[in-house]
Design an enzyme around this catalytic site. Sequence first.
Site, PDB file in Angstrom:
ATOM      1  N   GLY A  13       0.704  -1.141  -0.209  1.00 52.02           N
ATOM      2  CA  GLY A  13       0.210  -0.136   0.007  1.00 52.02           C
ATOM      3  C   GLY A  13       0.729   1.362  -0.097  1.00 52.02           C
ATOM      4  O   GLY A  13       0.122   2.352   0.163  1.00 52.02           O
ATOM      5  N   SER A  19       1.657   8.115   1.861  1.00 51.72           N
ATOM      6  CA  SER A  19       0.922   7.000   2.284  1.00 51.72           C
ATOM      7  C   SER A  19       1.077   6.700   3.914  1.00 51.72           C
ATOM      8  O   SER A  19       2.254   6.736   4.160  1.00 51.72           O
ATOM      9  CB  SER A  19       1.493   5.944   1.346  1.00 51.72           C
ATOM     10  OG  SER A  19       1.058   6.190  -0.023  1.00 51.72           O
ATOM     11  N   ALA A  95     -12.243   2.272  -4.472  1.00 52.08           N
ATOM     12  CA  ALA A  95     -13.676   2.246  -4.975  1.00 52.08           C
ATOM     13  C   ALA A  95     -13.729   3.293  -6.282  1.00 52.08           C
ATOM     14  O   ALA A  95     -12.855   4.025  -6.156  1.00 52.08           O
ATOM     15  CB  ALA A  95     -14.584   2.512  -4.025  1.00 52.08           C
ATOM     16  N   TYR A 158     -18.825   8.255   1.941  1.00 53.14           N
ATOM     17  CA  TYR A 158     -17.910   6.914   2.064  1.00 53.14           C
ATOM     18  C   TYR A 158     -18.589   5.990   1.620  1.00 53.14           C
ATOM     19  O   TYR A 158     -17.845   4.877   0.930  1.00 53.14           O
ATOM     20  CB  TYR A 158     -17.492   6.884   3.668  1.00 53.14           C
ATOM     21  CG  TYR A 158     -16.119   5.991   3.675  1.00 53.14           C
ATOM     22  CD1 TYR A 158     -15.039   6.461   3.082  1.00 53.14           C
ATOM     23  CD2 TYR A 158     -16.321   4.796   4.543  1.00 53.14           C
ATOM     24  CE1 TYR A 158     -13.834   5.902   3.296  1.00 53.14           C
ATOM     25  CE2 TYR A 158     -15.030   4.155   4.658  1.00 53.14           C
ATOM     26  CZ  TYR A 158     -13.877   4.573   3.942  1.00 53.14           C
ATOM     27  OH  TYR A 158     -12.798   3.656   4.120  1.00 53.14           O
ATOM     28  N   LYS A 165     -15.521  -1.864   4.402  1.00 57.12           N
ATOM     29  CA  LYS A 165     -14.479  -1.677   5.525  1.00 57.12           C
ATOM     30  C   LYS A 165     -15.178  -2.402   6.625  1.00 57.12           C
ATOM     31  O   LYS A 165     -14.630  -2.997   7.439  1.00 57.12           O
ATOM     32  CB  LYS A 165     -14.343  -0.253   5.897  1.00 57.12           C
ATOM     33  CG  LYS A 165     -13.409   0.619   5.210  1.00 57.12           C
ATOM     34  CD  LYS A 165     -11.908   0.105   4.867  1.00 57.12           C
ATOM     35  CE  LYS A 165     -10.856   1.115   4.500  1.00 57.12           C
ATOM     36  NZ  LYS A 165      -9.594   0.287   4.262  1.00 57.12           N
ATOM     37  N   ILE A 194      -6.970  11.634   7.144  1.00 54.51           N
ATOM     38  CA  ILE A 194      -5.459  12.041   6.706  1.00 54.51           C
ATOM     39  C   ILE A 194      -5.501  12.437   5.229  1.00 54.51           C
ATOM     40  O   ILE A 194      -5.883  11.525   4.303  1.00 54.51           O
ATOM     41  CB  ILE A 194      -4.313  10.970   7.068  1.00 54.51           C
ATOM     42  CG1 ILE A 194      -4.664  10.701   8.691  1.00 54.51           C
ATOM     43  CG2 ILE A 194      -2.867  11.545   6.704  1.00 54.51           C
ATOM     44  CD1 ILE A 194      -3.748   9.485   9.081  1.00 54.51           C
ATOM     45  N   THR A 196      -4.058  12.102   2.270  1.00 51.35           N
ATOM     46  CA  THR A 196      -3.155  11.326   1.400  1.00 51.35           C
ATOM     47  C   THR A 196      -3.571  11.304  -0.160  1.00 51.35           C
ATOM     48  O   THR A 196      -4.558  11.853  -0.500  1.00 51.35           O
ATOM     49  CB  THR A 196      -3.162   9.854   2.007  1.00 51.35           C
ATOM     50  OG1 THR A 196      -4.378   9.247   1.881  1.00 51.35           O
ATOM     51  CG2 THR A 196      -2.714   9.805   3.329  1.00 51.35           C
TER      52      THR A 196
HETATM   53  P1  NAD Z   1      -2.942   5.853  -0.257  1.00 55.65           P
HETATM   54  O1  NAD Z   1      -3.463   6.434  -1.784  1.00 55.65           O
HETATM   55  O2  NAD Z   1      -1.618   6.453  -0.018  1.00 55.65           O
HETATM   56  O3  NAD Z   1      -2.767   4.230  -0.429  1.00 55.65           O
HETATM   57  C1  NAD Z   1      -3.668   3.426  -0.870  1.00 55.65           C
HETATM   58  C2  NAD Z   1      -3.185   2.277  -1.516  1.00 55.65           C
HETATM   59  O4  NAD Z   1      -3.795   1.365  -2.219  1.00 55.65           O
HETATM   60  C3  NAD Z   1      -2.080   2.642  -2.685  1.00 55.65           C
HETATM   61  O5  NAD Z   1      -0.802   2.368  -2.589  1.00 55.65           O
HETATM   62  C4  NAD Z   1      -2.663   2.048  -3.984  1.00 55.65           C
HETATM   63  O6  NAD Z   1      -1.631   1.678  -4.786  1.00 55.65           O
HETATM   64  C5  NAD Z   1      -3.318   0.831  -3.320  1.00 55.65           C
HETATM   65  N1  NAD Z   1      -4.330   0.078  -4.135  1.00 55.65           N
HETATM   66  C6  NAD Z   1      -5.457   0.421  -4.776  1.00 55.65           C
HETATM   67  N2  NAD Z   1      -5.886  -0.541  -5.485  1.00 55.65           N
HETATM   68  C7  NAD Z   1      -4.887  -1.371  -5.130  1.00 55.65           C
HETATM   69  C8  NAD Z   1      -4.990  -2.941  -5.984  1.00 55.65           C
HETATM   70  N3  NAD Z   1      -5.891  -3.420  -6.715  1.00 55.65           N
HETATM   71  N4  NAD Z   1      -3.908  -3.774  -5.642  1.00 55.65           N
HETATM   72  C9  NAD Z   1      -2.812  -3.214  -4.839  1.00 55.65           C
HETATM   73  N5  NAD Z   1      -2.977  -2.025  -4.381  1.00 55.65           N
HETATM   74  C10 NAD Z   1      -3.846  -1.018  -4.577  1.00 55.65           C
HETATM   75  O7  NAD Z   1      -3.685   6.422   0.700  1.00 55.65           O
HETATM   76  P2  NAD Z   1      -3.825   6.066   2.387  1.00 55.65           P
HETATM   77  O8  NAD Z   1      -4.746   7.053   3.026  1.00 55.65           O
HETATM   78  O9  NAD Z   1      -2.348   5.571   2.959  1.00 55.65           O
HETATM   79  O10 NAD Z   1      -4.451   4.613   2.338  1.00 55.65           O
HETATM   80  C11 NAD Z   1      -3.853   3.404   3.163  1.00 55.65           C
HETATM   81  C12 NAD Z   1      -5.141   2.856   3.747  1.00 55.65           C
HETATM   82  O11 NAD Z   1      -5.524   3.419   4.842  1.00 55.65           O
HETATM   83  C13 NAD Z   1      -6.566   2.316   3.039  1.00 55.65           C
HETATM   84  O12 NAD Z   1      -6.741   1.038   3.494  1.00 55.65           O
HETATM   85  C14 NAD Z   1      -7.411   3.413   3.514  1.00 55.65           C
HETATM   86  O13 NAD Z   1      -8.561   3.099   3.349  1.00 55.65           O
HETATM   87  C15 NAD Z   1      -6.938   3.525   4.897  1.00 55.65           C
HETATM   88  N6  NAD Z   1      -7.301   4.915   5.586  1.00 55.65           N
HETATM   89  C16 NAD Z   1      -7.060   5.903   5.225  1.00 55.65           C
HETATM   90  C17 NAD Z   1      -7.806   7.365   5.782  1.00 55.65           C
HETATM   91  C18 NAD Z   1      -7.261   8.642   5.381  1.00 55.65           C
HETATM   92  O14 NAD Z   1      -7.937   9.438   5.529  1.00 55.65           O
HETATM   93  N7  NAD Z   1      -6.406   8.686   4.392  1.00 55.65           N
HETATM   94  C19 NAD Z   1      -8.387   6.972   7.044  1.00 55.65           C
HETATM   95  C20 NAD Z   1      -8.509   5.688   7.512  1.00 55.65           C
HETATM   96  C21 NAD Z   1      -8.101   4.620   6.840  1.00 55.65           C
HETATM   97  O1  0WE Z   2     -10.457   4.809   2.819  1.00 55.24           O
HETATM   98  C1  0WE Z   2     -10.411   5.967   2.376  1.00 55.24           C
HETATM   99  C2  0WE Z   2     -10.252   6.358   0.924  1.00 55.24           C
HETATM  100  C3  0WE Z   2     -10.267   5.117   0.233  1.00 55.24           C
HETATM  101  C4  0WE Z   2     -10.537   5.472  -1.341  1.00 55.24           C
HETATM  102  C5  0WE Z   2     -10.218   6.473  -1.786  1.00 55.24           C
HETATM  103  C6  0WE Z   2     -10.379   6.628  -3.279  1.00 55.24           C
HETATM  104  C7  0WE Z   2     -10.092   8.140  -3.823  1.00 55.24           C
HETATM  105  C8  0WE Z   2      -9.883   7.964  -5.580  1.00 55.24           C
HETATM  106  C9  0WE Z   2     -11.043   4.491  -2.076  1.00 55.24           C
HETATM  107  N1  0WE Z   2     -11.322   4.611  -3.491  1.00 55.24           N
HETATM  108  C10 0WE Z   2     -10.815   5.736  -4.010  1.00 55.24           C
HETATM  109  N2  0WE Z   2     -11.040   5.768  -5.343  1.00 55.24           N
HETATM  110  C11 0WE Z   2     -10.299   6.847  -6.138  1.00 55.24           C
HETATM  111  O2  0WE Z   2     -10.932   7.030  -7.219  1.00 55.24           O
HETATM  112  N3  0WE Z   2     -10.418   6.899   3.516  1.00 55.24           N
HETATM  113  C12 0WE Z   2     -10.848   6.608   4.848  1.00 55.24           C
HETATM  114  C13 0WE Z   2     -10.295   8.372   3.205  1.00 55.24           C
HETATM  115  C14 0WE Z   2     -11.604   8.978   2.910  1.00 55.24           C
HETATM  116  O3  0WE Z   2     -12.293   8.687   1.835  1.00 55.24           O
HETATM  117  C15 0WE Z   2     -13.559   9.311   1.883  1.00 55.24           C
HETATM  118  C16 0WE Z   2     -13.914   9.716   3.229  1.00 55.24           C
HETATM  119  C17 0WE Z   2     -12.416   9.659   3.923  1.00 55.24           C
HETATM  120  C18 0WE Z   2     -11.936   9.751   5.170  1.00 55.24           C
HETATM  121  C19 0WE Z   2     -14.554   9.137   0.767  1.00 55.24           C
HETATM  122  C20 0WE Z   2     -15.589  10.089   1.370  1.00 55.24           C
HETATM  123  C21 0WE Z   2     -15.831  10.673   2.687  1.00 55.24           C
HETATM  124  C22 0WE Z   2     -14.999  10.363   3.413  1.00 55.24           C
END
Ligand code: NAD
Ligand code: 0WE
Length: 259
Positions: A13, A19, A95, A158, A165, A194, A196
């Site tokens: 990831g 990230s 998604a 979301y 999730k 966060i 990202t």
């Molecule tokens: P990020 O975009 O840096 O990481 C998401 C990763 O998912 C990327 O490295 C992407 O390459 C990978 N990915 C997507 N489709 C894939 C596939 N088919 N095969 C392999 N890898 C794939 O963003 P992040 O915020 O660091 O997200 C990491 C995790 O943290 C996710 O599970 C996200 O749901 C979770 N999360 C994020 C937040 C936030 O607000 N950023 C909050 C809570 C949880």
């Molecule tokens: O898990 C996530 C994000 C996951 C995510 C983000 C994207 C953006 C780009 C999954 N798929 C995609 N597809 C894309 O094309 N989070 C917890 C961060 C997040 O995403 C949201 C949030 C929060 C918080 C989306 C809507 C509302 C709140």
Amino acid sequence: MGLLDGKKGVIFGVANDRSIAWAIARKLRGEGADLAFTYLGDAMEKRVRPLAESLGSEIILPCDVTIDAEMDAVFEVLGEEWGGLDILVHSLAFANKEELKGDFANTSREGFALAMDVSAFSLVALSQRARPLMQGREDGASIMAMTYYGAEKVVKNYNVMGVAKAALEASVTYLAEDLGKENIRVNSISPGPIKTLAAMGISDFKAMLDEVSGRAPLRRNATQDDVAGTAVYLASSLSSGVTGENIYVDCGYNILGIS
Ligand code: NAD
Ligand code: 0WE
């Protein structure tokens, strides 16, 4: 002397230096772990390879979790190079963008299946493959996944990710029961929002950050580094009696009712 000296970990990831997985990797490495990294497709390789190499990693492999053969290849290499595995970090979600706005009720069959496959089933698929490598480790082994509060409560936009999730969190508990007999722990971390790559283009993300930092007990947003601290705890023997848990790293936001 680090908490993770001699431990072997694989990180799924990392997309860039923002990230959550990257902050986790740096802190695990700081405690002495040897790490392998995977990236999604050729486009990500040029970002991930230099980051991984900066931590002295030599195992850097492609892995799209929708492709069984790519997952198989990762664990084949880990078996050959290391012969075992102590830590697996799942930090992946996806998604279709159109599904992350408007009514959840309009989710398509294809969009639902894709979100569930990448964001939830992938933990099962990776754990299946890690399991034989994680047996008989000195301090047991640790699998962790990133989840979000939208699994439990409705968070605007979301949508299908919340449902995915919820499936991920339930998978953590069922995996914890199955793998526990082999001293493999399985837990999740639930960070607050966060900024990202995964937050880019989410409408009103800034407003969400402001709402959380205004109301959370710690009066700030969680950072990648906050999450990484909890990841070190879950990876290390400090968490030896902890499995099937979800740990919030959200500055306390989840405890609030009406403020
Ligand atoms: P990020 O975009 O840096 O990481 C998401 C990763 O998912 C990327 O490295 C992407 O390459 C990978 N990915 C997507 N489709 C894939 C596939 N088919 N095969 C392999 N890898 C794939 O963003 P992040 O915020 O660091 O997200 C990491 C995790 O943290 C996710 O599970 C996200 O749901 C979770 N999360 C994020 C937040 C936030 O607000 N950023 C909050 C809570 C949880
Ligand atoms: O898990 C996530 C994000 C996951 C995510 C983000 C994207 C953006 C780009 C999954 N798929 C995609 N597809 C894309 O094309 N989070 C917890 C961060 C997040 O995403 C949201 C949030 C929060 C918080 C989306 C809507 C509302 C709140």
